[in-house]
Enzyme design. Structure first.
Site, PDB file in Angstrom:
ATOM      1  N   GLU A 148      -4.405  -7.611  -6.440  1.00  0.00           N
ATOM      2  CA  GLU A 148      -3.033  -8.124  -6.548  1.00  0.00           C
ATOM      3  C   GLU A 148      -2.860  -9.378  -5.701  1.00  0.00           C
ATOM      4  OE1 GLU A 148      -0.209  -4.186  -7.338  1.00  0.00           O
ATOM      5  OE2 GLU A 148      -0.014  -5.349  -5.501  1.00  0.00           O
ATOM      6  N   ARG A 192       0.874  -1.183   0.000  1.00  0.00           N
ATOM      7  CA  ARG A 192       0.000   0.000   0.000  1.00  0.00           C
ATOM      8  C   ARG A 192       0.904   1.224   0.000  1.00  0.00           C
ATOM      9  NH1 ARG A 192      -3.684   3.132  -1.388  1.00  0.00           N
ATOM     10  NH2 ARG A 192      -5.521   3.556  -0.086  1.00  0.00           N
ATOM     11  N   GLY A 193       0.893   1.947  -1.122  1.00  0.00           N
ATOM     12  CA  GLY A 193       1.813   3.061  -1.278  1.00  0.00           C
ATOM     13  C   GLY A 193       1.716   4.113  -0.199  1.00  0.00           C
ATOM     14  N   GLU A 194       0.509   4.454   0.224  1.00  0.00           N
ATOM     15  CA  GLU A 194       0.325   5.488   1.240  1.00  0.00           C
ATOM     16  C   GLU A 194       1.007   5.122   2.553  1.00  0.00           C
ATOM     17  OE1 GLU A 194      -3.753   6.444   1.818  1.00  0.00           O
ATOM     18  OE2 GLU A 194      -4.164   6.732  -0.321  1.00  0.00           O
ATOM     19  N   ASP A 195       1.076   3.819   2.835  1.00  0.00           N
ATOM     20  CA  ASP A 195       1.652   3.352   4.104  1.00  0.00           C
ATOM     21  C   ASP A 195       3.173   3.238   4.065  1.00  0.00           C
ATOM     22  OD1 ASP A 195      -0.788   3.181   5.280  1.00  0.00           O
ATOM     23  OD2 ASP A 195      -0.925   1.000   5.268  1.00  0.00           O
ATOM     24  N   THR A 196       3.702   2.654   3.003  1.00  0.00           N
ATOM     25  CA  THR A 196       5.094   2.187   3.087  1.00  0.00           C
ATOM     26  C   THR A 196       5.989   2.548   1.909  1.00  0.00           C
ATOM     27  OG1 THR A 196       4.628   0.047   2.029  1.00  0.00           O
ATOM     28  CG2 THR A 196       4.292   0.184   4.423  1.00  0.00           C
ATOM     29  N   ARG A 197       5.466   3.218   0.886  1.00  0.00           N
ATOM     30  CA  ARG A 197       6.274   3.461  -0.309  1.00  0.00           C
ATOM     31  C   ARG A 197       7.583   4.188   0.023  1.00  0.00           C
ATOM     32  NH1 ARG A 197       5.455   3.594  -5.678  1.00  0.00           N
ATOM     33  NH2 ARG A 197       3.190   3.384  -5.461  1.00  0.00           N
TER      34      ARG A 197
END
Length: 520
Positions: free
Chosen positions: A88, A21-26
């Site tokens: 995914e 999840r990009g918002e969390d961990t990118r």
């Protein structure tokens, strides 16, 4: 039947696919993990283009998932809030089932039980999806099932501590998995493997928890090794540890050869060089039994020719953990029976059309003959009688030659057998006892095509113990019985006659005389 085994021997484009999840961990954990993986030379796919448009994942991402050996799923607090991430996840789990892809999850500041039961932030996210997709609750149920499934997979859990140490642990384990899952080279042109690989898998019954041994036997050069290499590539990812021991016959023939093979096996299964510090094969047996009995292993012993090799390398099913599979290739069917394998598979010659395709790849570098070469190609395939080794050797020998050179070369083969082919086939003859060698030579020179019972009587009258000797030759794939008559492959018959011819330049001094125009 398809002529390629590419669907089985996966050629992965990426080593690792990162689902997150990009918002969390990118810009923290996932970014740092990606950087560490790439620095270690791990070919890693990360969606860094912000491609999340619409409600479904893009075809490019689907392709990347399908072509990745390992998918690491980073389950963070907001992971389930993204329908894209859940799609995914579902696709990744499908690839795990169908392609044997490895799927280790990372529980990043979340509890695995929240993922499994969809509680906490996962409960909130799934409730929102049920509202949004109330006309398609089957999709939501598929996501719930996927979350439950991934929560039960073995992976990594991060709650406190230094992230860099946690990432280093992941890198070590991923690197180890990639090292232990290298694909074997199968063949430049894997013609006719697919159906045979499927057949072997049906014998192996991979889903069951018992320990099974399967023996693959047949004539030298007929493709046993190529087949089990393909099988290995297809199923290796489903085992905790694995080892492909090639050329067992050759590598065990020297002093302490079996002990060296045991050391190779133990190191590849356990990855600890210290455990290979033993001197003789009896100590190797004890170590294997004690250290592998709780591991689900895949072991392939290729080209075995003595019972002792099986006893020292795969003594019994109780040596290995639940679900283990052992595959043995040999020229000697009786060897498999003596060791008590669960099933045997006889490696047969290629179908005629398969043989032509394989021959053409070596003779013309394409799957069909050049114009004007069809009839002479059929003659070459008839001469080889379909063993892949013979087809490849003869095809390569004829490549680039004119048609008159082809005719001359094939005429020569019929009088003077090809040395490369004969050297492979002779191994089986050299392993025979003296009595069995005499029977083999008699069949090659005189008895091919005659009634089986008549042949036994003739052999008995010569003091050769016909029934016993014929049985040994059948087990070693040197002869077959067709409609109660003795039959022998033409190339093997050529071997026998060549052995007689080499006894002396003077025909009268040879052990057997035959008419050169004989059809038998």
């Amino acid at each position: 039947m398809a002529l390629s085994s590419s669907s089985f021997s996966h050629r992965w484009t990426y080593d690792v696919f990162l689902s997150f999840r990009g918002e969390d961990t990118r810009f923290n954990f996932t970014g740092n993990l990606y950087n560490a993986l790439t620095q270690k030379g791990v070919n890693t796919f990360i969606d860094d283009e912000e491609l999340k448009r619409g409600e479904e994942i893009s075809p490019a991402l689907v392709k990347a998932i399908e072509e990745s050996r390992i998918s690491i799923i980073i389950l963070s607090d907001m992971y389930a809030s993204s329908s894209w991430c859940l799609d995914e996840l579902a696709k990744i789990l499908e690839c795990m089932k169908v392609k044997g892809q490895m799927v280790p999850p990372v529980f990043y500041n979340v509890d695995p039980s929240d993922v499994r039961h969809q509680t906490g932030s996962f409960e909130t996210a799934m409730a929102a999806h049920e509202q949004k997709f109330k006309n398609n609750l089957d999709k939501v149920q598929k996501w719930r099932s996927a979350l439950n499934q991934v929560a039960n997979l073995s992976g990594w859990h991060f709650k406190t501590g230094y992230e860099y140490e946690f990432i280093e642990k992941i890198i070590r384990e991923v690197s180890s998995k990639l090292k232990n899952h290298s694909l074997l080279h199968v063949a430049n042109h894997p013609v006719g493997l697919e159906s045979r690989t499927v057949k072997i898998e049906s014998f192996l019954k991979i889903g069951s928890d018992d320990v099974r041994m399967l023996g693959v036997y047949g004539l030298g050069g007929i493709g046993k090794t190529t087949l089990v290499q393909d099988v290995y590539n297809h199923i290796a990812d489903k085992f905790e540890s694995k080892c492909f021991l090639a050329n067992v016959r050759e590598n065990s023939s020297t002093k302490k050869g079996l002990a060296r093979l045991q050391k190779t096996l133990i190191f590849e299964m356990l990855g600890d060089k210290k455990m290979t510090n033993f001197g003789d094969d009896s100590k190797g047996v004890s170590l294997m039994k004690s250290r592998l009995c709780n591991k689900k292993i895949l072991l392939i012993l290729d080209d075995v020719d003595k019972l002792e090799q099986l006893q020292k390398l795969a003594g019994g099913c109780d040596w290995f953990g639940s679900g283990s599979r052992i595959i043995i290739t040999t020229r000697d069917k009786h060897l498999l029976t003596s060791h008590g394998v669960d099933d045997t598979y006889e490696m047969k010659e290629l179908e005629d059309y398969e043989a032509m395709v394989l021959f053409c790849w070596d003779a013309f570098k394409k799957s069909t003959p050049e114009a004007g070469f069809m009839d002479i190609s059929k003659r070459a395939v008839r001469y080889s009688q379909n063993p892949p080794l013979a087809l490849e050797i003869i095809g390569s020998d004829l490549f680039g030659k004119r048609i008159d050179e082809w005719k001359s070369t094939l005429d020569k083969y019929e009088e003077i057998p090809n040395k490369k082919i004969q050297s492979i086939l002779r191994i089986s003859y050299d392993n025979l006892e003296s009595n069995e060698k005499q029977i083999f030579l008699d069949i090659a020179c005189f008895l091919k095509g005659f009634d089986l019972e008549v042949c036994k009587q003739v052999l008995d009258s010569c003091g050769f113990y016909g029934a016993s000797g014929v049985g040994v030759l059948i087990d070693k794939s040197l002869i077959t019985i067709k409609e109660d008559k003795l039959w022998m492959h033409d190339l093997i018959q050529d071997l026998g006659r060549d052995i007689i011819q080499q006894e002396s330049a003077e025909p009268g001094e040879r052990s057997r005389l035959r008419c050169s125009s004989s059809t038998n």
